[in-house]
Design a protein around this motif. Structure first.
Motif, PDB file in Angstrom:
ATOM      1  N   TRP A 194     -13.915  26.837   3.220  1.00 13.30           N
ATOM      2  CA  TRP A 194     -13.301  25.605   2.699  1.00 13.30           C
ATOM      3  C   TRP A 194     -14.205  24.975   1.635  1.00 13.30           C
ATOM      4  CZ3 TRP A 194     -10.241  22.187   6.706  1.00 13.30           C
ATOM      5  CH2 TRP A 194      -9.283  22.985   7.345  1.00 13.30           C
ATOM      6  N   THR A 195     -15.492  24.924   1.963  1.00 12.66           N
ATOM      7  CA  THR A 195     -16.444  24.339   1.028  1.00 12.66           C
ATOM      8  C   THR A 195     -16.479  25.138  -0.281  1.00 12.66           C
ATOM      9  OG1 THR A 195     -17.741  23.632   2.910  1.00 12.66           O
ATOM     10  CG2 THR A 195     -18.870  23.644   0.816  1.00 12.66           C
ATOM     11  N   GLY A 196     -16.310  26.459  -0.128  1.00 13.09           N
ATOM     12  CA  GLY A 196     -16.383  27.362  -1.286  1.00 13.09           C
ATOM     13  C   GLY A 196     -15.292  27.129  -2.314  1.00 13.09           C
ATOM     14  N   ARG A 197     -14.267  26.331  -1.994  1.00 10.54           N
ATOM     15  CA  ARG A 197     -13.214  26.068  -2.990  1.00 10.54           C
ATOM     16  C   ARG A 197     -13.750  25.206  -4.127  1.00 10.54           C
ATOM     17  NH1 ARG A 197     -11.750  29.951  -2.498  1.00 10.54           N
ATOM     18  NH2 ARG A 197     -12.973  30.293  -0.640  1.00 10.54           N
ATOM     19  N   GLY A 198     -14.867  24.516  -3.905  1.00 10.71           N
ATOM     20  CA  GLY A 198     -15.325  23.535  -4.869  1.00 10.71           C
ATOM     21  C   GLY A 198     -15.977  24.123  -6.113  1.00 10.71           C
ATOM     22  N   ILE A 199     -16.879  25.078  -5.909  1.00  6.73           N
ATOM     23  CA  ILE A 199     -17.632  25.586  -7.066  1.00  6.73           C
ATOM     24  C   ILE A 199     -17.311  27.059  -7.275  1.00  6.73           C
ATOM     25  CG2 ILE A 199     -19.958  26.007  -7.956  1.00  6.73           C
ATOM     26  CD1 ILE A 199     -20.801  23.458  -6.601  1.00  6.73           C
ATOM     27  N   ARG A 200     -16.715  27.363  -8.412  1.00 11.00           N
ATOM     28  CA  ARG A 200     -16.261  28.718  -8.677  1.00 11.00           C
ATOM     29  C   ARG A 200     -16.994  29.368  -9.854  1.00 11.00           C
ATOM     30  NH1 ARG A 200     -14.456  30.225  -4.401  1.00 11.00           N
ATOM     31  NH2 ARG A 200     -13.370  31.950  -5.410  1.00 11.00           N
ATOM     32  N   SER A 201     -17.784  28.588 -10.593  1.00 14.75           N
ATOM     33  CA  SER A 201     -18.518  29.187 -11.717  1.00 14.75           C
ATOM     34  C   SER A 201     -19.805  28.386 -11.965  1.00 14.75           C
ATOM     35  CB  SER A 201     -17.655  29.180 -12.979  1.00 14.75           C
ATOM     36  OG  SER A 201     -17.665  27.890 -13.543  1.00 14.75           O
ATOM     37  N   GLU A 202     -20.640  28.950 -12.833  1.00  3.45           N
ATOM     38  CA  GLU A 202     -21.936  28.313 -13.111  1.00  3.45           C
ATOM     39  C   GLU A 202     -21.770  26.924 -13.741  1.00  3.45           C
ATOM     40  OE1 GLU A 202     -21.509  31.581 -13.719  1.00  3.45           O
ATOM     41  OE2 GLU A 202     -23.393  32.708 -13.452  1.00  3.45           O
ATOM     42  N   THR A 203     -20.597  26.653 -14.311  1.00  6.07           N
ATOM     43  CA  THR A 203     -20.428  25.368 -15.010  1.00  6.07           C
ATOM     44  C   THR A 203     -19.642  24.347 -14.181  1.00  6.07           C
ATOM     45  OG1 THR A 203     -18.503  26.323 -16.073  1.00  6.07           O
ATOM     46  CG2 THR A 203     -20.562  26.338 -17.348  1.00  6.07           C
TER      47      THR A 203
END
Ligand code: SF4
Length: 720
Positions: free
Chosen positions: A669-678
């Motif tokens: 669930w937490t992983g939905r937030g940050i998908r790339s280095e930017t």
């Protein structure tokens, strides 16, 4: 000449580096990533000594690759290099169609572009996703197989013209016989048309050379890299004629590997209806007709009516034993139910122990089912021989087998369910009965009873059936560890303590501390007091959601919670939300992306299916809100039975099962937030147990390295 080990390893290293370099050069915008390279070499090092021979033992590389590592490229490059050296194939197994499409549409073309001799690749789905042209022919002759729902109620047969229209597309070559390319209207026909092992005479079928499933299988046999799915791999364990290469002749990669244990369990989960007997009548009729048409001296000796009788006795025994309890629950459910829903209830047998009057009745029923199964199998063997002796009989036999296949599978399911119901193993299987009143009315004729039995743990199933058949395996996912350790996954997948297994973590290239913040919000109400807690979170969300500038995601842990939260939102805010269940998932996501692209605020509100596998980079998802920790569903009978068994042994199901499983889900669930280095994201969880309890602190410690904050009741904040 065989190279000394050190030279061979150096040569392998050089080959891997050369391919990696070629991949970077052939993919515009690609840059070398330390984690990707680490994963590539780690897989190669672990599998380089695999022995591709019977009983050679499996070399297994378990890799948790954080988001952004680019794991597909790493494992494909490692696997094809090793496979070419060993003269074996590669099978990539995924859990979702989305990942299959990504591997087929993006990663494999990139790999082919980078290789001097590109690999031959093929996609293979489960047999049931391909058309059976014999069934289509039969359906167009007005002989569609009657269908039933899970609860045993009949499904209306679609009109003949729709089958004929589909056949025109098939004959004209505008449809290739693949379920996934059908529109929603045509999908309603699928239950009558899907290829099915039990109704198939394979190479003796007159349509064999025009059969989409066997076409795909032929293509698969020539492929160097085959893309499949976990279901297909696990189903192949039960089939002698698997379309997949034997584990001794291939490197198997299980991507989205955290799903493997649950998928394995679902393959050994048995169910059979005790009330729906139409299949038995159909089997009797189909066998009788086939016997007459083929002049086979079929003598069922009343097997079907004896089985029917034994099922009656069993059902009577069930109703005498637990019927009152079930009917009581059903009456309550009927009173509480919303219109249009069938009342249902479940009775699970604690510790897998059936009431003492039931085992003899199951046993008697199993004997009758076995007799009928034996007769039908003898007839099937005779048909096989007959068509070998006389090929002209093949079309007639194919048609008869297609009629017998469906109901024969139901007989096999019944036998398997009976066997597991009667099994006295340690740990015991989970066993339960589902009662449903179809059609809404509470009368005896509308009661459906379905028996279920399922092994308690996937570990035994995988350890017995999968790993001994494998030589070289990669299991990977962004979330394999729970509470910072691999222990839970290794135990669950039957790999704990097995020789030749290496587990490693390849860290995400993201700078979580800089890119994100995880805030635990203190609430007055305890999350255990669900109604009060949800009401409080709903109030807090009304304010917090206003901070979302572009895209946000609210992940609820139950439908009740989702409804309460959306009901409490002011209309102006609700208009900016896209709520699961209102529209198809893909439509919601499309609308969400479009709204964010237009510069509007858009907030998705959903359940677990939105918490995993959803890729919303950049502004699409800058905030993730979790009203409560994502504990697993409390009403899953297998989980209940597991917990009961562990607690009965003096162990703690909460510590051993609930907390690690919640840890995996929380990471997803937490992983939905940050998908790339930017990307930058705020994750907010309104469950103070994360900060206040020992298990919560364990969960928090297992999360990526976000800046972690506590928001107190008075609104002040502190570092965690
Ligand atoms: S019976 Fe088997 S071989 Fe024949 S068309 Fe159907 S799935 Fe294909």
């Amino acid at each position: 000449m065989t190279l000394p080990a050190s030279d061979a390893h150096a040569e392998l290293h050089d080959q891997l580096e050369a391919l990696y370099q070629a991949l970077l050069e052939s993919s515009p915008g690609s840059v070398a990533r330390a984690g990707q390279r680490e994963m590539l070499h780690a897989i190669a090092a672990q599998l380089a000594d695999a022995r591709f021979e019977p009983d050679g033992g499996a070399r297994v590389c378990v890799v948790e690759a954080g988001t952004g590592v680019g794991k597909t490229r790493a494992y494909l490059a490692a696997a094809i290099t090793l496979a070419r050296r060993a003269g074996v194939k590669v099978v990539v197994s995924t859990s979702t169609i989305a990942l299959q499409e990504q591997v087929m549409g993006k990663d494999l073309p990139e790999l082919s572009e980078a290789m001097e001799v590109p690999p031959v690749v093929a996609l293979l789905k489960g047999r049931g996703r391909y058309l059976c042209p014999v069934k289509l022919e039969t359906a167009c002759n007005g002989e569609q197989t009657p269908m039933t729902l899970d609860d045993g109620s009949a499904v209306q047969t679609p009109p003949l013209e729709r089958f004929i229209a589909l056949k025109k597309r098939w004959d004209g070559g505008t449809w290739g016989g693949d379920r996934d390319s059908l529109g929603p209207e045509d999908l309603q026909l699928w239950g009558h048309l899907a290829a099915d092992r039990h109704a198939c005479t394979s190479r003796h079928c007159p349509q064999f050379h025009h059969c989409p499933y066997f076409d795909a299988k032929r293509a698969a046999s020539k492929a160097d890299i085959l893309v499949a799915n976990h279901d297909l791999v696990l189903a192949s364990l039960r089939s002698d004629a698997s379309a997949l290469p034997h584990g001794e002749r291939a490197i198997y990669i299980f991507d989205e590997g955290h799903h493997l244990p649950a998928t394995a369990l679902s393959h050994f989960d048995c169910e059979a209806s005790l009330t729906d007997r139409r299949w038995l009548q159909r089997l009797d009729k189909a066998l009788d007709q086939a016997g007459r048409v083929l002049r086979y001296p079929l003598n069922l000796e009343g097997c079907t009516s004896l089985l029917n009788q034994a099922l009656d006795d069993l059902l009577r025994g069930v109703m005498q034993g637990v019927g009152n309890e079930a009917l009581g629950h059903l009456h309550e459910a009927a009173e509480a139910n919303q219109a249009g829903q069938n009342p249902s209830t479940r009775i699970r047998f604690p510790h897998g122990l059936l009431p003492e009057e039931l085992p003899p009745l199951w046993q008697a029923m199993r004997e009758q089912a076995q007799r009928l199964h034996d007769r039908a199998s003898e007839f099937s063997a005779w048909m096989k021989e007959a068509r070998q002796d006389d090929e002209t009989l093949a079309p007639l036999i194919a048609q008869q087998v297609s009629e017998i296949g469906g109901p024969f599978k139901r007989l096999t399911d019944l036998l398997e369910t009976a066997s597991l119901m009667l099994e006295d193993s340690e740990p015991p299987a989970a066993k339960w009965l589902d009662f449903t009143v179809a059609g809404g009315g509470m009368n005896a004729g509308s009661l459906r009873v379905v028996a279920h039995a399922c092994p308690l743990f996937a570990s035994g199933v995988l350890r017995r059936h999968l790993w001994p058949r494998m030589s070289a395996v990669v299991i990977t996912s962004a979330t394999l560890k729970a509470l910072g350790k691999f222990d839970y996954f290794l135990k669950d997948s039957g790999l704990a303590g097995v020789d030749g297994v290496r587990a490693l973590e390849v860290e995400s290239p993201f700078d979580y501390a800089r890119q994100g913040q995880f805030t635990v919000v203190q609430t007055k109400a305890s999350p255990k007091a669900a109604t009060e807690h949800t009401a409080e979170v709903a109030r807090l969300l009304q304010k917090d959601l206003l901070q979302v500038e572009h895209g946000g995601l609210v992940l609820c842990s139950s439908w009740v919670q989702l409804r309460a939260i959306t009901a409490a939102l002011p209309a102006s805010l609700l208009r900016q939300c896209r709520v699961q269940g209102e529209l198809a998932r893909e439509t919601l996501l499309r609308e969400h992306r479009a709204a964010v692209d237009r510069g509007e605020r858009s907030i998705l509100i959903g359940l677990q299916s939105f918490g995993e596998g959803l890729d919303l980079p950049g502004r699409q998802c800058e905030w993730v809100f979790m009203p409560k920790l994502p504990f697993m569903t409390p009403d899953d009978p297998v989980q209940e039975a597991r917990a009961e068994w562990l607690d009965g042994k003096g162990r703690s199901s909460f510590t051993e099962l609930v907390v690690p499983a919640t840890g995996v889900r929380l990471n997803q669930w937490t992983g939905r937030g940050i998908r790339s280095e930017t990307d930058h994201a705020h994750i907010v969880c309104y469950d103070p147990r994360l900060a206040m309890t020992p298990f919560g602190k364990q969960l928090l410690a297992g999360l990526p390295g976000f800046a972690k904050r506590l928001r107190r009741l008075d609104g002040s904040e502190a570092n965690l």
